[in-house]
Scaffold this motif. Structure first.
Motif, PDB file in Angstrom:
ATOM      1  N   GLN A 111     -21.113 -64.613  46.261  1.00  0.00           N
ATOM      2  CA  GLN A 111     -21.739 -64.694  47.578  1.00  0.00           C
ATOM      3  C   GLN A 111     -23.210 -64.322  47.460  1.00  0.00           C
ATOM      4  O   GLN A 111     -23.554 -63.234  46.977  1.00  0.00           O
ATOM      5  CB  GLN A 111     -21.021 -63.745  48.537  1.00  0.00           C
ATOM      6  CG  GLN A 111     -21.333 -63.948  50.006  1.00  0.00           C
ATOM      7  CD  GLN A 111     -20.480 -63.035  50.871  1.00  0.00           C
ATOM      8  OE1 GLN A 111     -20.648 -61.806  50.848  1.00  0.00           O
ATOM      9  NE2 GLN A 111     -19.558 -63.597  51.627  1.00  0.00           N
ATOM     10  N   ARG A 144     -15.610 -65.782  42.223  1.00  0.00           N
ATOM     11  CA  ARG A 144     -16.092 -65.964  43.589  1.00  0.00           C
ATOM     12  C   ARG A 144     -17.419 -65.228  43.723  1.00  0.00           C
ATOM     13  O   ARG A 144     -17.540 -64.091  43.285  1.00  0.00           O
ATOM     14  CB  ARG A 144     -15.076 -65.427  44.602  1.00  0.00           C
ATOM     15  CG  ARG A 144     -13.764 -66.190  44.617  1.00  0.00           C
ATOM     16  CD  ARG A 144     -12.735 -65.485  45.485  1.00  0.00           C
ATOM     17  NE  ARG A 144     -11.501 -66.254  45.605  1.00  0.00           N
ATOM     18  CZ  ARG A 144     -10.514 -66.241  44.724  1.00  0.00           C
ATOM     19  NH1 ARG A 144     -10.622 -65.469  43.647  1.00  0.00           N
ATOM     20  NH2 ARG A 144      -9.439 -66.977  44.905  1.00  0.00           N
ATOM     21  N   TRP A 188     -15.021 -62.956  52.926  1.00  0.00           N
ATOM     22  CA  TRP A 188     -14.949 -64.203  52.166  1.00  0.00           C
ATOM     23  C   TRP A 188     -14.406 -65.334  53.045  1.00  0.00           C
ATOM     24  O   TRP A 188     -13.437 -65.160  53.767  1.00  0.00           O
ATOM     25  CB  TRP A 188     -14.068 -63.999  50.941  1.00  0.00           C
ATOM     26  CG  TRP A 188     -13.971 -65.205  50.056  1.00  0.00           C
ATOM     27  CD1 TRP A 188     -12.897 -66.025  49.914  1.00  0.00           C
ATOM     28  CD2 TRP A 188     -14.986 -65.710  49.186  1.00  0.00           C
ATOM     29  NE1 TRP A 188     -13.190 -67.023  49.004  1.00  0.00           N
ATOM     30  CE2 TRP A 188     -14.461 -66.855  48.547  1.00  0.00           C
ATOM     31  CE3 TRP A 188     -16.294 -65.307  48.895  1.00  0.00           C
ATOM     32  CZ2 TRP A 188     -15.198 -67.606  47.632  1.00  0.00           C
ATOM     33  CZ3 TRP A 188     -17.018 -66.052  47.982  1.00  0.00           C
ATOM     34  CH2 TRP A 188     -16.485 -67.182  47.358  1.00  0.00           C
ATOM     35  N   HIS A 189     -15.043 -66.523  52.973  1.00  0.00           N
ATOM     36  CA  HIS A 189     -14.661 -67.661  53.802  1.00  0.00           C
ATOM     37  C   HIS A 189     -14.148 -68.859  53.002  1.00  0.00           C
ATOM     38  O   HIS A 189     -13.369 -69.656  53.527  1.00  0.00           O
ATOM     39  CB  HIS A 189     -15.859 -68.128  54.636  1.00  0.00           C
ATOM     40  CG  HIS A 189     -16.433 -67.082  55.524  1.00  0.00           C
ATOM     41  ND1 HIS A 189     -17.252 -66.070  55.060  1.00  0.00           N
ATOM     42  CD2 HIS A 189     -16.312 -66.864  56.866  1.00  0.00           C
ATOM     43  CE1 HIS A 189     -17.606 -65.288  56.063  1.00  0.00           C
ATOM     44  NE2 HIS A 189     -17.044 -65.741  57.159  1.00  0.00           N
ATOM     45  N   LEU A 190     -14.586 -69.023  51.772  1.00  0.00           N
ATOM     46  CA  LEU A 190     -14.294 -70.229  50.992  1.00  0.00           C
ATOM     47  C   LEU A 190     -12.903 -70.123  50.361  1.00  0.00           C
ATOM     48  O   LEU A 190     -12.749 -69.766  49.193  1.00  0.00           O
ATOM     49  CB  LEU A 190     -15.373 -70.429  49.920  1.00  0.00           C
ATOM     50  CG  LEU A 190     -15.301 -71.706  49.087  1.00  0.00           C
ATOM     51  CD1 LEU A 190     -15.381 -72.936  49.970  1.00  0.00           C
ATOM     52  CD2 LEU A 190     -16.411 -71.715  48.050  1.00  0.00           C
ATOM     53  N   ARG A 250     -17.410 -70.980  44.426  1.00  0.00           N
ATOM     54  CA  ARG A 250     -16.239 -70.628  43.620  1.00  0.00           C
ATOM     55  C   ARG A 250     -16.204 -71.557  42.409  1.00  0.00           C
ATOM     56  O   ARG A 250     -16.405 -72.767  42.529  1.00  0.00           O
ATOM     57  CB  ARG A 250     -14.960 -70.802  44.444  1.00  0.00           C
ATOM     58  CG  ARG A 250     -13.686 -70.338  43.739  1.00  0.00           C
ATOM     59  CD  ARG A 250     -12.450 -70.577  44.588  1.00  0.00           C
ATOM     60  NE  ARG A 250     -12.176 -71.991  44.802  1.00  0.00           N
ATOM     61  CZ  ARG A 250     -12.260 -72.612  45.971  1.00  0.00           C
ATOM     62  NH1 ARG A 250     -12.613 -71.927  47.053  1.00  0.00           N
ATOM     63  NH2 ARG A 250     -12.004 -73.905  46.083  1.00  0.00           N
ATOM     64  N   LYS A 257     -21.838 -78.991  42.186  1.00  0.00           N
ATOM     65  CA  LYS A 257     -20.555 -79.492  42.685  1.00  0.00           C
ATOM     66  C   LYS A 257     -20.358 -80.948  42.279  1.00  0.00           C
ATOM     67  O   LYS A 257     -19.252 -81.355  41.890  1.00  0.00           O
ATOM     68  CB  LYS A 257     -20.483 -79.346  44.205  1.00  0.00           C
ATOM     69  CG  LYS A 257     -19.127 -79.773  44.759  1.00  0.00           C
ATOM     70  CD  LYS A 257     -19.031 -79.573  46.259  1.00  0.00           C
ATOM     71  CE  LYS A 257     -17.662 -80.042  46.761  1.00  0.00           C
ATOM     72  NZ  LYS A 257     -17.540 -79.877  48.239  1.00  0.00           N
ATOM     73  N   GLU A 303     -21.627 -69.207  49.684  1.00  0.00           N
ATOM     74  CA  GLU A 303     -20.483 -68.828  48.868  1.00  0.00           C
ATOM     75  C   GLU A 303     -20.172 -69.942  47.883  1.00  0.00           C
ATOM     76  O   GLU A 303     -20.328 -71.132  48.207  1.00  0.00           O
ATOM     77  CB  GLU A 303     -19.256 -68.559  49.743  1.00  0.00           C
ATOM     78  CG  GLU A 303     -19.418 -67.357  50.655  1.00  0.00           C
ATOM     79  CD  GLU A 303     -18.182 -67.064  51.488  1.00  0.00           C
ATOM     80  OE1 GLU A 303     -18.152 -66.003  52.135  1.00  0.00           O
ATOM     81  OE2 GLU A 303     -17.249 -67.896  51.490  1.00  0.00           O
ATOM     82  N   ASP A 359     -16.340 -75.532  44.596  1.00  0.00           N
ATOM     83  CA  ASP A 359     -16.754 -75.774  45.976  1.00  0.00           C
ATOM     84  C   ASP A 359     -17.773 -74.717  46.385  1.00  0.00           C
ATOM     85  O   ASP A 359     -17.963 -73.708  45.686  1.00  0.00           O
ATOM     86  CB  ASP A 359     -15.555 -75.722  46.921  1.00  0.00           C
ATOM     87  CG  ASP A 359     -15.778 -76.526  48.202  1.00  0.00           C
ATOM     88  OD1 ASP A 359     -16.902 -77.048  48.384  1.00  0.00           O
ATOM     89  OD2 ASP A 359     -14.835 -76.617  49.010  1.00  0.00           O
ATOM     90  N   PHE A 360     -18.430 -74.956  47.529  1.00  0.00           N
ATOM     91  CA  PHE A 360     -19.363 -73.960  48.065  1.00  0.00           C
ATOM     92  C   PHE A 360     -19.427 -74.092  49.569  1.00  0.00           C
ATOM     93  O   PHE A 360     -19.014 -75.098  50.160  1.00  0.00           O
ATOM     94  CB  PHE A 360     -20.760 -74.118  47.445  1.00  0.00           C
ATOM     95  CG  PHE A 360     -21.549 -75.304  47.966  1.00  0.00           C
ATOM     96  CD1 PHE A 360     -22.383 -75.180  49.066  1.00  0.00           C
ATOM     97  CD2 PHE A 360     -21.451 -76.543  47.347  1.00  0.00           C
ATOM     98  CE1 PHE A 360     -23.101 -76.270  49.548  1.00  0.00           C
ATOM     99  CE2 PHE A 360     -22.164 -77.635  47.809  1.00  0.00           C
ATOM    100  CZ  PHE A 360     -22.999 -77.498  48.921  1.00  0.00           C
ATOM    101  N   LEU A 361     -19.967 -73.058  50.221  1.00  0.00           N
ATOM    102  CA  LEU A 361     -20.185 -73.030  51.667  1.00  0.00           C
ATOM    103  C   LEU A 361     -21.601 -72.570  51.961  1.00  0.00           C
ATOM    104  O   LEU A 361     -22.160 -71.726  51.245  1.00  0.00           O
ATOM    105  CB  LEU A 361     -19.199 -72.073  52.350  1.00  0.00           C
ATOM    106  CG  LEU A 361     -17.797 -72.576  52.698  1.00  0.00           C
ATOM    107  CD1 LEU A 361     -17.016 -71.448  53.368  1.00  0.00           C
ATOM    108  CD2 LEU A 361     -17.856 -73.785  53.608  1.00  0.00           C
ATOM    109  N   THR A 374      -9.139 -71.476  49.085  1.00  0.00           N
ATOM    110  CA  THR A 374      -8.443 -72.625  48.517  1.00  0.00           C
ATOM    111  C   THR A 374      -7.314 -73.025  49.478  1.00  0.00           C
ATOM    112  O   THR A 374      -6.940 -72.234  50.365  1.00  0.00           O
ATOM    113  CB  THR A 374      -7.847 -72.275  47.147  1.00  0.00           C
ATOM    114  OG1 THR A 374      -6.845 -71.258  47.326  1.00  0.00           O
ATOM    115  CG2 THR A 374      -8.923 -71.763  46.194  1.00  0.00           C
TER     116      THR A 374
END
Length: 384
Positions: free
Chosen positions: A93, A91, A300-302, A81, A39, A79, A46-48, A304
């Motif tokens: 995971q 995307r 999915w959580h991440l 992207r 990143k 996650e 981005d990531f989570l 935009t």
């Protein structure tokens, strides 16, 4: 991102799937460090990093499939992207799990499942999703197969024992998510020849193929074992791409067999072409892969900023529809209650009203209690 798969269990051409084991300490720390570095370098958008309980709370208020959750043995959910050439969004995971069976010498072993999906057909030239989450370093042993013990990025020599050899061949073809290739060494190679031929594969395919080697003296036993278990032969000094179970449509043993592979450090063009061709076939989804795709798509959580806005509007619409349905139900219940009260009032008025029950008859007064009370009265004093 594609939202639907084929009615069959064939893997969609938009997806990249992998399942393996990280052997060593601090698996999740390795993932975090790699994601942070990518990143910072703007390789990924981005990531989570999610706790399994948090990840189980899908962004969808009304989840459509229970398999969207990571499962009770999950440790962490990551996650990420990013975009590939052509401005195509990917995307992905990665979920880490406690191993199904834990042995004393491998207490730090962690199982993982990785599902990635692009907005278009997957290209072998794209970066490998594995090295988005895991560092592409020999110092981090994240690349062990989940079932049979083979490793990506290296050469795996077949067992010497015939029974063990046949067992691992069965495991490779029936349970592994990876493509397996067996190469026979016509003679003992030098240092260059001992390098894995998978290193010549395109980036996104490199971490989907496990290479096995049969030593020069294993020519007969390896050929016999592959024919006996899989129905394919292994030429002396050649190679074969192993079939999968269930069989891949379009697979033919001769089509994916190479008669000669020169292990001298040069690029084995014919073998690489066979591997690329096999990888392009519509391969059936292995056990557990469909659930991994479902988790990626429905859990999915991440999001935009644009996706968050669309999601918020969809949630407002759903809340409004739910409130409208509840209000309608309350109105119907109130109308039914009023009708019932009106009917009851009409039934209990006028000549047809039910009579009040008559007082108890004398027969009821002759109860044992009444008789006892009357008898006791005989003993009262006369002045009372």
């Amino acid at each position: 991102m594609a939202k639907s798969t084929s009615p069959s269990t064939t893997a969609p051409d938009t997806a990249w799937l992998g399942r393996g084991r990280h052997v060593g300490p601090d698996a999740e720390r390795d993932v975090r460090r790699n994601l942070l570095a990518l990143k910072a370098a703007r390789v990924i958008d981005d990531f989570l990093d999610l706790d399994p309980v948090e990840a189980a709370r899908s962004t969808d208020m009304f989840p459509r499939d229970e398999s969207a959750g990571p499962g009770p043995s999950a440790r962490r959910v990551f996650e990420a992207r990013w975009r590939v050439p052509g401005n195509v969004t990917v995307r992905a995971q990665l979920t880490t799990y406690e191993p199904e069976s834990r042995r004393v010498e491998k207490e730090s072993e962690v199982a993982w499942v990785l599902a990635a999906e692009a907005e278009g057909a997957w290209q072998a030239s794209w970066p490998s999703p594995a090295t988005v989450f895991w560092p592409d370093s020999e110092q981090v042993a994240w690349d062990h197969d989940a079932v049979a013990g083979g490793r990506l990025r290296t050469v795996n020599y077949l067992p010497k024992d015939d029974g063990e050899l046949r067992r691992v061949l069965r495991d490779y073809t029936r349970q592994s998510w990876f493509i397996h290739v067996v190469v026979h060494e016509a003679m003992t190679p030098d240092a260059l020849g001992r390098r894995p031929v998978t290193a010549f594969l395109p980036p996104s395919l490199r971490h989907r193929v496990i290479e096995h080697r049969a030593t020069p003296e294993q020519a007969l036993i390896a050929d016999f074992a592959t024919k006996r278990e899989l129905g394919v032969g292994l030429p002396r000094g050649g190679a074969v791409v192993l079939p999968s179970t269930p069989p891949t449509p379009g697979y033919d043993a001769e089509r994916f067999t190479v008669g000669d592979v020169f292990l001298d450090g040069t690029e084995p063009t014919e073998l690489l072409q066979k591997i690329v061709e096999f990888a392009s076939l519509p391969r059936p989804l292995p056990d557990g892969a469909e659930q991994a795709l479902t988790r990626l798509r429905q859990g999915w959580h991440l999001l935009t900023p644009d996706e968050e806005l669309v999601h918020a509007r969809a949630m407002v619409t759903r809340y409004a529809e739910a409130l409208k349905a509840m209000t309608a139900s309350c109105d119907l219940y109130r109308e039914a209650a009023e009708s019932a009260h009106a009917a009851l009032a009409e039934a209990t008025s006028g000549n047809n009203a039910p009579r009040t029950p008559a007082p108890a008859t004398a027969e009821h007064d002759a109860s044992p209690l009444k008789s006892l009370t009357k008898s006791l009265g005989l003993f009262r004093r006369p002045d009372r």
